[in-house]
Design a protein around this motif. Structure first.
Motif, PDB file in Angstrom:
ATOM      1  N   LEU A  44      52.328 -10.466   6.493  1.00 46.61           N
ATOM      2  CA  LEU A  44      52.316  -9.420   5.471  1.00 46.61           C
ATOM      3  C   LEU A  44      52.534  -8.075   6.146  1.00 46.61           C
ATOM      4  CD1 LEU A  44      49.100 -10.430   3.474  1.00 46.61           C
ATOM      5  CD2 LEU A  44      51.467 -11.053   2.974  1.00 46.61           C
ATOM      6  N   GLY A  45      53.430  -7.288   5.605  1.00 42.25           N
ATOM      7  CA  GLY A  45      53.611  -5.918   6.075  1.00 42.25           C
ATOM      8  C   GLY A  45      52.889  -4.976   5.129  1.00 42.25           C
ATOM      9  N   LEU A  46      52.017  -4.134   5.672  1.00 42.00           N
ATOM     10  CA  LEU A  46      51.292  -3.156   4.855  1.00 42.00           C
ATOM     11  C   LEU A  46      51.981  -1.801   4.940  1.00 42.00           C
ATOM     12  CD1 LEU A  46      47.572  -3.903   5.786  1.00 42.00           C
ATOM     13  CD2 LEU A  46      48.712  -4.396   3.630  1.00 42.00           C
ATOM     14  N   ASP A  47      51.983  -1.088   3.842  1.00 45.22           N
ATOM     15  CA  ASP A  47      52.539   0.263   3.812  1.00 45.22           C
ATOM     16  C   ASP A  47      51.519   1.187   4.487  1.00 45.22           C
ATOM     17  OD1 ASP A  47      53.637   2.707   3.301  1.00 45.22           O
ATOM     18  OD2 ASP A  47      53.934   2.364   1.156  1.00 45.22           O
ATOM     19  N   MET A  54      41.817   4.029  10.569  1.00 43.23           N
ATOM     20  CA  MET A  54      40.376   3.848  10.769  1.00 43.23           C
ATOM     21  C   MET A  54      39.668   3.391   9.489  1.00 43.23           C
ATOM     22  SD  MET A  54      40.090   4.395  13.913  1.00 43.23           S
ATOM     23  CE  MET A  54      38.340   4.456  14.120  1.00 43.23           C
ATOM     24  N   ASN A  55      40.383   3.402   8.372  1.00 40.72           N
ATOM     25  CA  ASN A  55      39.815   2.996   7.089  1.00 40.72           C
ATOM     26  C   ASN A  55      40.854   2.145   6.351  1.00 40.72           C
ATOM     27  OD1 ASN A  55      38.084   2.816   4.920  1.00 40.72           O
ATOM     28  ND2 ASN A  55      38.669   4.782   4.055  1.00 40.72           N
ATOM     29  N   PRO A  56      41.122   0.931   6.867  1.00 38.91           N
ATOM     30  CA  PRO A  56      42.182   0.100   6.296  1.00 38.91           C
ATOM     31  C   PRO A  56      41.777  -0.547   4.975  1.00 38.91           C
ATOM     32  CG  PRO A  56      41.056  -1.112   8.000  1.00 38.91           C
ATOM     33  CD  PRO A  56      40.459   0.279   7.992  1.00 38.91           C
ATOM     34  N   PRO A  57      42.760  -1.065   4.256  1.00 41.76           N
ATOM     35  CA  PRO A  57      42.441  -1.827   3.041  1.00 41.76           C
ATOM     36  C   PRO A  57      41.785  -3.146   3.428  1.00 41.76           C
ATOM     37  CG  PRO A  57      44.759  -2.014   3.561  1.00 41.76           C
ATOM     38  CD  PRO A  57      44.189  -1.041   4.533  1.00 41.76           C
ATOM     39  N   SER A  58      41.238  -3.829   2.456  1.00 38.96           N
ATOM     40  CA  SER A  58      40.726  -5.176   2.705  1.00 38.96           C
ATOM     41  C   SER A  58      41.687  -6.167   2.055  1.00 38.96           C
ATOM     42  CB  SER A  58      39.301  -5.338   2.177  1.00 38.96           C
ATOM     43  OG  SER A  58      39.238  -5.109   0.802  1.00 38.96           O
ATOM     44  N   ILE A  59      41.792  -7.335   2.674  1.00 40.07           N
ATOM     45  CA  ILE A  59      42.696  -8.384   2.191  1.00 40.07           C
ATOM     46  C   ILE A  59      41.892  -9.666   2.049  1.00 40.07           C
ATOM     47  CG2 ILE A  59      44.761  -9.751   2.679  1.00 40.07           C
ATOM     48  CD1 ILE A  59      45.769  -7.420   4.374  1.00 40.07           C
ATOM     49  N   GLN A  60      42.114 -10.356   0.935  1.00 40.40           N
ATOM     50  CA  GLN A  60      41.506 -11.661   0.722  1.00 40.40           C
ATOM     51  C   GLN A  60      42.604 -12.686   0.472  1.00 40.40           C
ATOM     52  OE1 GLN A  60      38.741 -11.396  -2.529  1.00 40.40           O
ATOM     53  NE2 GLN A  60      37.145 -10.460  -1.265  1.00 40.40           N
ATOM     54  N   VAL A  61      42.405 -13.880   1.006  1.00 42.14           N
ATOM     55  CA  VAL A  61      43.286 -15.015   0.731  1.00 42.14           C
ATOM     56  C   VAL A  61      42.427 -16.070   0.068  1.00 42.14           C
ATOM     57  CG1 VAL A  61      44.797 -16.778   1.722  1.00 42.14           C
ATOM     58  CG2 VAL A  61      44.755 -14.476   2.713  1.00 42.14           C
ATOM     59  N   ASN A  62      42.771 -16.382  -1.171  1.00 45.57           N
ATOM     60  CA  ASN A  62      41.984 -17.315  -1.989  1.00 45.57           C
ATOM     61  C   ASN A  62      40.505 -16.925  -2.024  1.00 45.57           C
ATOM     62  OD1 ASN A  62      44.209 -18.794  -2.717  1.00 45.57           O
ATOM     63  ND2 ASN A  62      43.970 -20.275  -1.068  1.00 45.57           N
ATOM     64  N   ASP A  88      52.014 -29.185  -4.705  1.00 43.78           N
ATOM     65  CA  ASP A  88      52.022 -27.853  -5.307  1.00 43.78           C
ATOM     66  C   ASP A  88      50.722 -27.191  -4.894  1.00 43.78           C
ATOM     67  OD1 ASP A  88      54.433 -28.099  -6.610  1.00 43.78           O
ATOM     68  OD2 ASP A  88      53.549 -28.751  -8.493  1.00 43.78           O
ATOM     69  N   LYS A  89      50.821 -25.973  -4.415  1.00 42.67           N
ATOM     70  CA  LYS A  89      49.628 -25.263  -3.958  1.00 42.67           C
ATOM     71  C   LYS A  89      49.710 -23.819  -4.410  1.00 42.67           C
ATOM     72  CE  LYS A  89      46.745 -25.521  -0.199  1.00 42.67           C
ATOM     73  NZ  LYS A  89      46.498 -26.397   0.853  1.00 42.67           N
ATOM     74  N   ASN A  90      48.641 -23.324  -5.002  1.00 40.34           N
ATOM     75  CA  ASN A  90      48.559 -21.925  -5.394  1.00 40.34           C
ATOM     76  C   ASN A  90      47.729 -21.174  -4.370  1.00 40.34           C
ATOM     77  OD1 ASN A  90      49.993 -22.068  -7.873  1.00 40.34           O
ATOM     78  ND2 ASN A  90      48.214 -23.035  -8.796  1.00 40.34           N
ATOM     79  N   VAL A  91      48.238 -20.038  -3.937  1.00 44.78           N
ATOM     80  CA  VAL A  91      47.536 -19.179  -2.992  1.00 44.78           C
ATOM     81  C   VAL A  91      47.492 -17.781  -3.595  1.00 44.78           C
ATOM     82  CG1 VAL A  91      47.571 -18.168  -0.685  1.00 44.78           C
ATOM     83  CG2 VAL A  91      48.291 -20.539  -1.008  1.00 44.78           C
ATOM     84  N   THR A  92      46.313 -17.188  -3.608  1.00 42.26           N
ATOM     85  CA  THR A  92      46.153 -15.837  -4.128  1.00 42.26           C
ATOM     86  C   THR A  92      45.861 -14.899  -2.971  1.00 42.26           C
ATOM     87  OG1 THR A  92      45.276 -16.683  -6.208  1.00 42.26           O
ATOM     88  CG2 THR A  92      44.841 -14.370  -5.705  1.00 42.26           C
ATOM     89  N   ILE A  93      46.691 -13.874  -2.823  1.00 42.68           N
ATOM     90  CA  ILE A  93      46.497 -12.844  -1.821  1.00 42.68           C
ATOM     91  C   ILE A  93      46.124 -11.567  -2.579  1.00 42.68           C
ATOM     92  CG2 ILE A  93      47.572 -11.501   0.025  1.00 42.68           C
ATOM     93  CD1 ILE A  93      49.600 -13.869   0.270  1.00 42.68           C
ATOM     94  N   SER A  94      44.954 -11.030  -2.276  1.00 44.20           N
ATOM     95  CA  SER A  94      44.488  -9.817  -2.948  1.00 44.20           C
ATOM     96  C   SER A  94      44.335  -8.707  -1.917  1.00 44.20           C
ATOM     97  CB  SER A  94      43.127 -10.057  -3.611  1.00 44.20           C
ATOM     98  OG  SER A  94      43.204 -11.141  -4.517  1.00 44.20           O
TER      99      SER A  94
END
Length: 100
Positions: A44-47, A54-62, A88-94
Motif C-alpha cells: 500500500l502506498g500512503l499519501d 511522527m503521527n501516522p494514520p492507523s491501518i487495519q486488515v480485517n 473467494d476471499k474478502n479482505v477489508t483494509i481500513s
C-alpha cells in the motif's frame, strides 16, 4: 488538522486488480488465476503529504491493527487456500486518520 489520509497505490504481488487503482475508489477485486498460490503480498502506498511522519494514520486488515513503518512502503500478506483449489476471499483494509 485536516488529514483525510488516502492511498496512492495498491500493488499485489500476484494477480490483477480490477478496476485499476484510483485514489477515490474504495472497492477492488483481486483476481489470481493460479490455484496453487498460498499467499499474496500487498503493498500500500500512503499519501505521505497528508500527515506527519511522527503521527501516522492507523491501518487495519480485517479488523486487526497492522504495524508498519510510516516512512516506507506498507506491506502485508493475505493467506490463501492451502488445499490447492479455487477460493473467494474478502479482505477489508481500513485506514484511519491520525489522532490529533
Amino acid at each position: 488538522p485536516d488529514f483525510f489520509v488516502k492511498l496512492t497505490s495498491i500493488q499485489p504481488s500476484k494477480g490483477s486488480l480490477k478496476p485499476a487503482f484510483n485514489q477515490d475508489n474504495p472497492y477492488y477485486q483481486l483476481v489470481v488465476r493460479r490455484p496453487e498460490e498460498t499467499s499474496i503480498g500487498i503493498e500500500l502506498g500512503l499519501d505521505v503529504a497528508r500527515y506527519y511522519s511522527m503521527n501516522p494514520p492507523s491501518i487495519q486488515v480485517n479488523g486487526k491493527d497492522l504495524e508498519f513503518n510510516p516512512t516506507s512502503t506498507v506491506e502485508f500478506h493475505i493467506p490463501l487456500n492451502e488445499t490447492y483449489g479455487l477460493e473467494d476471499k474478502n479482505v477489508t483494509i481500513s485506514i484511519f486518520d491520525p489522532k490529533s
